[in-house]
Design an enzyme around this catalytic site. Structure first.
Site, PDB file in Angstrom:
ATOM      1  N   GLY A  98     -55.230 -16.374 -10.745  1.00  0.00           N
ATOM      2  CA  GLY A  98     -56.601 -16.751 -10.270  1.00  0.00           C
ATOM      3  C   GLY A  98     -56.826 -17.093 -10.732  1.00  0.00           C
ATOM      4  N   GLU A 131     -59.310 -18.052 -18.008  1.00  0.00           N
ATOM      5  CA  GLU A 131     -59.444 -16.563 -16.974  1.00  0.00           C
ATOM      6  C   GLU A 131     -60.097 -16.787 -16.591  1.00  0.00           C
ATOM      7  OE1 GLU A 131     -57.706 -14.127 -16.219  1.00  0.00           O
ATOM      8  OE2 GLU A 131     -57.093 -12.888 -17.420  1.00  0.00           O
ATOM      9  N   ASP A 132     -59.989 -15.767 -14.557  1.00  0.00           N
ATOM     10  CA  ASP A 132     -60.992 -16.387 -13.607  1.00  0.00           C
ATOM     11  C   ASP A 132     -61.841 -14.559 -13.769  1.00  0.00           C
ATOM     12  OD1 ASP A 132     -58.917 -13.505 -13.893  1.00  0.00           O
ATOM     13  OD2 ASP A 132     -58.857 -13.942 -11.665  1.00  0.00           O
ATOM     14  N   ASP A 148     -62.822  -8.318 -16.893  1.00  0.00           N
ATOM     15  CA  ASP A 148     -63.836  -6.745 -16.073  1.00  0.00           C
ATOM     16  C   ASP A 148     -63.422  -5.554 -17.318  1.00  0.00           C
ATOM     17  OD1 ASP A 148     -63.734  -5.209 -13.831  1.00  0.00           O
ATOM     18  OD2 ASP A 148     -62.470  -3.652 -14.112  1.00  0.00           O
ATOM     19  N   LYS A 183     -67.466  -8.828 -15.961  1.00  0.00           N
ATOM     20  CA  LYS A 183     -68.293  -8.306 -15.600  1.00  0.00           C
ATOM     21  C   LYS A 183     -68.858  -6.599 -16.991  1.00  0.00           C
ATOM     22  CE  LYS A 183     -66.078  -7.205 -11.154  1.00  0.00           C
ATOM     23  NZ  LYS A 183     -65.177  -6.046 -10.632  1.00  0.00           N
ATOM     24  N   ILE A 238     -64.455  -8.855  -6.231  1.00  0.00           N
ATOM     25  CA  ILE A 238     -65.358  -9.898  -5.519  1.00  0.00           C
ATOM     26  C   ILE A 238     -64.123 -10.805  -5.484  1.00  0.00           C
ATOM     27  CG2 ILE A 238     -67.507  -9.745  -6.748  1.00  0.00           C
ATOM     28  CD1 ILE A 238     -65.248 -12.065  -7.784  1.00  0.00           C
TER      29      ILE A 238
END
Ligand code: IMP
Ligand code: MG
Length: 178
Positions: free
Chosen positions: A49, A103-104, A107, A135, A157
């Site tokens: 990612g 990191e992408d 969450d 998030k 997303i």
């Protein structure tokens, strides 16, 4: 760019344009250049990612630094709680270094906590976290994020490295599920 796209069985709508994403990346790159000057940081990008984020971030980092890549493999324990991800490729050159995890997205934070735990064994001097997306409403771990390019609501997303079932990583803008 298109406003609505279809990937497999889902429709996604344009959410964050490339220019806005890259503004966020430039902002955290400036912070990193200021904060980590003289520390020769080792950037540790998490595949798959983070590939696009890492590429763009590194173009904006001007201090002496190195980059390497790891990937996470799901291994299945006997209970759901054991279903953590093993870090592959985390061997050389971490001891005594200032490491910046790239990191992408953060969450729930479970992946990041597991990664931090597995890094401890290799005795880095310090560990910073840089994430493209965060998030806040989904976070379930106590975690300090040093560099966040963009905060987003709790929507699914794709794009800019993030995938839906393997697809969409190459999109230069970020889309959210309709
Ligand atoms: P966490 O362990 O819950 O923080 O989740 C982190 C991982 O879940 C990320 O590295 C992504 O691979 C994936 N992920 C979380 N949210 C999204 C999303 O909105 N789109 C695509 N992948 C996501
Ligand atoms: Mg990931």
């Amino acid at each position: 760019m298109k406003d609505v796209i279809t990937i497999k069985d889902r429709e996604f709508e344009l959410f964050i344009e490339q220019e806005v994403i890259e503004q966020g990346i430039r902002r955290i790159a400036s912070q990193i250049n200021a904060d980590l000057e003289g520390k020769n940081p080792l950037f540790l990008a998490v595949l798959n990612g983070a590939f696009m984020f890492a590429g763009e971030l590194m173009k904006e980092v001007t201090i002496p630094s190195e980059i390497t890549f790891v990937r996470l493999a799901s291994y299945h324990g006997t209970t759901a709680a054991d279903d953590v991800k093993e870090v592959l490729g985390l061997n050389e050159g971490i001891e005594g270094r200032c490491v910046v995890i790239v990191e992408d997205i953060v969450d729930s934070g479970n992946t990041m906590v597991s990664l931090l735990e597995q890094m401890k064994v290799h005795r880095p001097k310090e560990v910073k976290i840089a994430t493209l997306l965060f998030k806040p409403a989904a976070l379930r771990q106590k975690l300090h994020l040093d560099y966040v390019a963009l905060e987003i609501p709790n929507d699914f997303i794709v794009g800019y490295g993030l995938d839906y079932d393997g697809y969409g990583r190459n999109l230069k803008d970020i889309y959210k599920v309709k």
